[in-house]
Structures are given as C-alpha cells and as structure tokens.
Design a protein around this motif. Structure first.
Motif, short mmCIF file in Angstrom:
data_model
loop_
_atom_site.label_atom_id
_atom_site.label_comp_id
_atom_site.label_asym_id
_atom_site.label_seq_id
_atom_site.Cartn_x
_atom_site.Cartn_y
_atom_site.Cartn_z
N HIS A 277 39.22 -23.78 20.07
CA HIS A 277 39.04 -22.75 19.05
C HIS A 277 37.77 -21.93 19.35
O HIS A 277 37.81 -20.70 19.39
CB HIS A 277 38.91 -23.44 17.68
CG HIS A 277 38.74 -22.51 16.52
ND1 HIS A 277 39.83 -21.93 15.89
CD2 HIS A 277 37.63 -22.06 15.87
CE1 HIS A 277 39.39 -21.16 14.90
NE2 HIS A 277 38.05 -21.22 14.87
N LEU B 29 38.12 -19.62 22.34
CA LEU B 29 38.83 -18.38 22.01
C LEU B 29 37.93 -17.40 21.28
O LEU B 29 37.99 -16.19 21.51
CB LEU B 29 40.07 -18.71 21.17
CG LEU B 29 41.29 -19.08 22.02
CD1 LEU B 29 42.28 -19.91 21.23
CD2 LEU B 29 41.97 -17.84 22.58
N ILE B 30 37.09 -17.93 20.42
CA ILE B 30 36.18 -17.04 19.69
C ILE B 30 35.18 -16.39 20.66
O ILE B 30 34.93 -15.19 20.59
CB ILE B 30 35.45 -17.83 18.57
CG1 ILE B 30 36.44 -18.10 17.44
CG2 ILE B 30 34.24 -17.05 18.05
CD1 ILE B 30 35.92 -19.00 16.34
N MET C 30 35.67 -15.79 23.84
CA MET C 30 36.40 -14.80 24.63
C MET C 30 36.62 -13.53 23.82
O MET C 30 36.46 -12.43 24.33
CB MET C 30 37.76 -15.37 25.04
CG MET C 30 37.68 -16.34 26.19
SD MET C 30 39.34 -16.89 26.60
CE MET C 30 39.03 -18.60 26.87
N ARG C 31 36.99 -13.70 22.59
CA ARG C 31 37.25 -12.55 21.75
C ARG C 31 36.00 -11.68 21.64
O ARG C 31 36.06 -10.45 21.70
CB ARG C 31 37.73 -13.02 20.37
CG ARG C 31 38.34 -11.93 19.50
CD ARG C 31 37.35 -11.41 18.51
NE ARG C 31 37.84 -10.22 17.79
CZ ARG C 31 37.77 -9.00 18.28
NH1 ARG C 31 37.28 -8.78 19.48
NH2 ARG C 31 38.18 -7.97 17.55
#
Lengths: 170, 319
Positions: free
Chosen positions: A157, A160-161, A163-164
């Motif tokens: 999780h 992904l944050i 990367m975003r």
C-alpha cells in the motif's frame, strides 16, 4: 559473436540479431500500439521479413533495417485501423467515462515508473517485486519474509502511495 | 436510489477495506475499481489505474522472447515449404512437355530430315516421340535415343541410354541397342531401362528378344529380364500392364537401392550422399514423380534410412 559471421542468412547470426534487438523492438512497438500482443505479432512479421531479405541487408545496418520494417508495418496497421474507426465512429454509442478501459502508457511514464521502483525503500521494493515480478501472493510473501499478511499489504500500500506521489498526476 | 445501493455496497465491504492496506487489496483484486473510487480522489484514481496497467504491461514486455522466436522459425519453414510446393508443378507438368516435344519434333523432321536424330530428356522430364512408321517411344527422365531417320524404313534401329517405353508398329525387326545389350522385336510393347550398369527389359505385348553379351532371352508378355552390374541375368514376371513411370510413378521390384537413388536423382535433379548407407540394400516399391517429399518418404522410410537436405538439392542419407 565471431566477426567473420556477418551473413544474416546464417541461422545462428539471425538468431543472434533476434536476441539482441527483439525485446527493444517489442517495447518500441508497444509504445506505439499500446497492445503487447499486437506488438508481438508485428515483431514476428518484421523478423520473418528480415529473413526473406537476409541476403540484401548489410549486417552493419540490420538494426535500423528491422526498426524501419517494424515501424512501416505499424503504420500500415494504423492506416487500416483508421478506416475501421471511421466506420465504427458512425455507429458508436459514446459511453460515459466512468471506468476508462484504456489508459495510454507512454515511454516516459514507464521510465519514470522504473526509476521510482528502484528508489523505493528496501522493504517496500522487496514486497513489490516479489508480488509483481515473481507473481507471489501476499500470503506467500508473508511466509517467505516471516511477517504477517497485514504487514505485506501495508508495505504494498505504501509503495503505491510513494509511486503515485513521485509520478504525479497523469 | 443510486446512493442507497451505494451505501449498501459500502456496508457490505466495510469489514474488508482497511485504511492502510486498501491499495494492496485493490491491486490484488479484492477491492473493485468502483470501491477504490470512493476511497481516493479522481486524480489519484486515474494514476493508480495507470500504474496497475503499467505493471501488467511491464511484466509482459519483460517476458522472454524465445517463444516468439520459435514461432518465427516455424513461419519461415512453413513459407519455404509453400514455396517449394508452388514451384514444382510448373516444371513437372510433363504432359505439356510431351505435347511441346511432339510439335518440336515434327519441326525438326522437316528441317533436318537427313540427319541422325538425337532426342534427350532432362531431369524430371518425359517425352513422347512418334517415329516415322507410327511406332511410339516414351522417354523417361535423363534418357537419350538416337536413330537414323534416313534409313528408318529399312533399318529400324535406335540406340538408347536410359529408360524408354516402346510401342512398336508391325513391320520388319525393330532393334533397341544399349550399352548393356540389344533388344529385338517385331511388333510389340516393351520397356527398356539401361542406366549405367543396370539393364532391365519388360515385355508388355508380343514377343521380345533380348541379347546381352552373355546371354539371349525371348520374352513373352509380362516377362522381364534384368541384368545388374555384369551379374548373370535374372528373369521374372510382372502383373503390370504398362510401365508405371509413364503415369508419373517409378516402380521397382527387388532392386538394389543405388539404382533407385539414381532414378530419384534423374527425376528430381538432386544429388544423394550415400557414403553412410549400404547401397546394395534391396528395395521393392515405387515413388511418385510430382512430390519429392513423398518420394523420399516412401523410398527411405521403408528402409529405415534417414535423409536430410544438407545443402540445396544435396541430400545426405544415413541410418
């Protein structure tokens, strides 16, 4: 690669050329076509064509030759698609974009993503690669690293944050 | 109405969605896109969506390329087979060749009426020749006949190198001279094969006299005589009414394989490398004239001989 073996019609040389360039050409085609399977097809067509013309192609120019064939084949396909789209457009219902099925993946995006993955914190990157590259389930990763599934999911999780954030809006 | 349904969905899923792991769950498919949309803003959602697709694509783009190389090889070899099959019928269409050579022959008669006539066939070629007395000769591939046109009326003599089928009109003696012996007839149908040291005569109609330097035979219909490599000649009988090569097939009965190989070479214009096989193996069977692959298969597979094309038109044989 022995220097004297520069004959493209030689099956060993041909295979060598293939293994050297195939992956890059597949990528190159993918960024244009946005479809891995279609890129794969064109890649094959291009190399079949190279074989047909193996006696006419200079070894030093083989790279640009294959890229040009691949590109021309792509352009031909596009030309044909335009005709199809023109027809389809008249019959298409314009749906709402509630769930966009098609997201364009550009070369720049992919490169940025690869860089971001490389700079992820070690723990996150480990989980990410195990999941995405090695195709392991969270449960398997948890067993492998001797942590809880919840911890695996948390790392994923967070990855992904990160990367975003790094990639910004698209 | 819509928001009601929505809330119900949310409630159903509530237990599963965790604040600090929902992205991981979504990536694994445990949370749907619609659910994710409610958890993050529009921009976030679009970026995550794109990331997800990028992961999938990247994985496929990194996938090994060997598999598609074997597909390429397969397509190339299919293409080559196709090409070969496309080309062959063109020059193997020997009926046209026969028709053409008859026309050409009549032309030759009128121009060079007084000279000895030589007629030859090339690889895979057949020719039908009408002689002046109405007799007919069908030449098999890589064969040659010579005769004196001038003296034909009195002296029906021709020399043959290779294989030919004769339909002789009645009249005075008709002689076929070969390096292996001569065949004398009155009016009949017969086949002579005199290739190198292989000599084989089959009588299909009438009466045929065969004279070699060692012996003399009188053949009645279905009789045949054969002499290989200077060995004593052997006689046998056949049930076939006409040589099969005329119909596009070569038939052999207990023949050493080397003669079959040389017939294949003449028919298909290829060369065999026979150093690894026993060339005196006996073969009985036939091969077609219009398909090299089938021909190779029928001849060599029955003898357990493997064949591979090392270079173009050069076939290596081994066990």
């Amino acid at each position: 690669m022995p220097k004297n073996n520069r004959n493209i019609c030689d099956s060993k040389t041909f295979e060598f050329i293939y293994t050297t360039y195939a992956k890059d050409i597949r990528r190159f085609l993918f960024y244009k076509m946005q479809d891995v399977d279609a890129a794969e097809d064109v890649l094959q067509d291009a190399f079949v064509k190279l074989w047909d013309n193996c006696s006419k192609v200079d070894y030093d120019k083989v790279k640009s030759y294959v890229y040009s064939i691949a590109n021309n084949m792509f352009l031909n396909i596009k030309k044909h698609e335009k005709v199809i789209h023109k027809y389809n457009d008249q019959h298409k219902k314009h749906d709402t974009n509630e769930s966009p099925e098609f997201v364009m993946i550009e070369k720049e995006f992919m490169e940025k993503l690869e860089k971001t993955i490389a700079t992820l914190p070690e723990k996150q990157r480990e989980v990410f690669l195990l999941n995405r590259i090695e195709k392991k389930k969270y449960k398997e990763i948890a067993e492998l690293l001797n942590i809880s599934i919840k911890a695996v999911e948390k790392r994923m999780h967070l990855a992904l944050i990160v990367m975003r954030k790094e990639i910004g809006n698209v | 109405m819509r928001s009601l349904k929505y809330r119900r969905n949310m409630e159903n899923q509530k237990s599963n969605i965790e604040k600090d792991t929902f992205l991981a769950q979504w990536l694994e498919g445990d949370i749907s896109d619609t659910e994710l949309k409610n958890l993050v803003n529009e921009d976030d959602f679009l970026t995550y969506e794109k990331l997800k697709r990028a992961f999938e694509v990247s994985e496929k783009l990194e996938a090994p390329i060997n598999e598609s190389f074997s597909k390429i090889q397969q397509r190339i070899s299919e293409k080559q087979n196709e090409k070969q099959q496309k080309v062959r019928p063109l020059y193997r269409n020997w009926t046209i060749g026969i028709a053409a050579s008859i026309v050409l022959l009549f032309g030759l008669f009128s121009i060079f009426g007084n000279n000895p006539v030589t007629i030859e066939t090339g690889f895979g070629d057949h020719k039908t020749i009408a002689l002046l007395d109405g007799s007919e000769v069908i030449l098999n591939s890589k064969s040659k006949i010579t005769y004196d046109k001038n003296d034909w009326k009195n002296n029906r003599v021709l020399t043959l190198d290779g294989e030919a089928y004769f339909k002789v009109e009645k009249g005075n003696t008709f002689i076929v001279k070969t390096a292996n012996g001569s065949v004398t007839v009155l009016g009949t149908q017969f086949n002579v094969n005199s290739t190198n040291d292989f000599f084989d005569v089959v009588c299909y109609e009438g009466r045929v006299s065969v004279k070699t330097n060692a012996s003399e035979h009188i053949l009645l219909p279905t009789n045949s005589v054969r002499k290989i490599n200077g060995n004593p000649s052997e006689s046998s009988t056949t049930q076939i009414l006409k040589p099969t090569w005329i119909a596009g097939e070569s038939t052999f009965k207990s023949v050493p394989i080397k003669y079959v190989i040389s017939a294949l070479e003449d028919e298909y214009n290829i060369i065999f490398n026979t150093e690894n096989i026993n060339s005196s193996t006996i073969f009985t069977g036939s091969f077609p004239h219009n398909n090299l692959n089938v021909a190779l298969k029928t001849v060599f597979e029955t003898l357990n001989i493997k064949y591979s094309e090392k270079e173009d038109r050069n076939i290596k044989l081994r066990y």
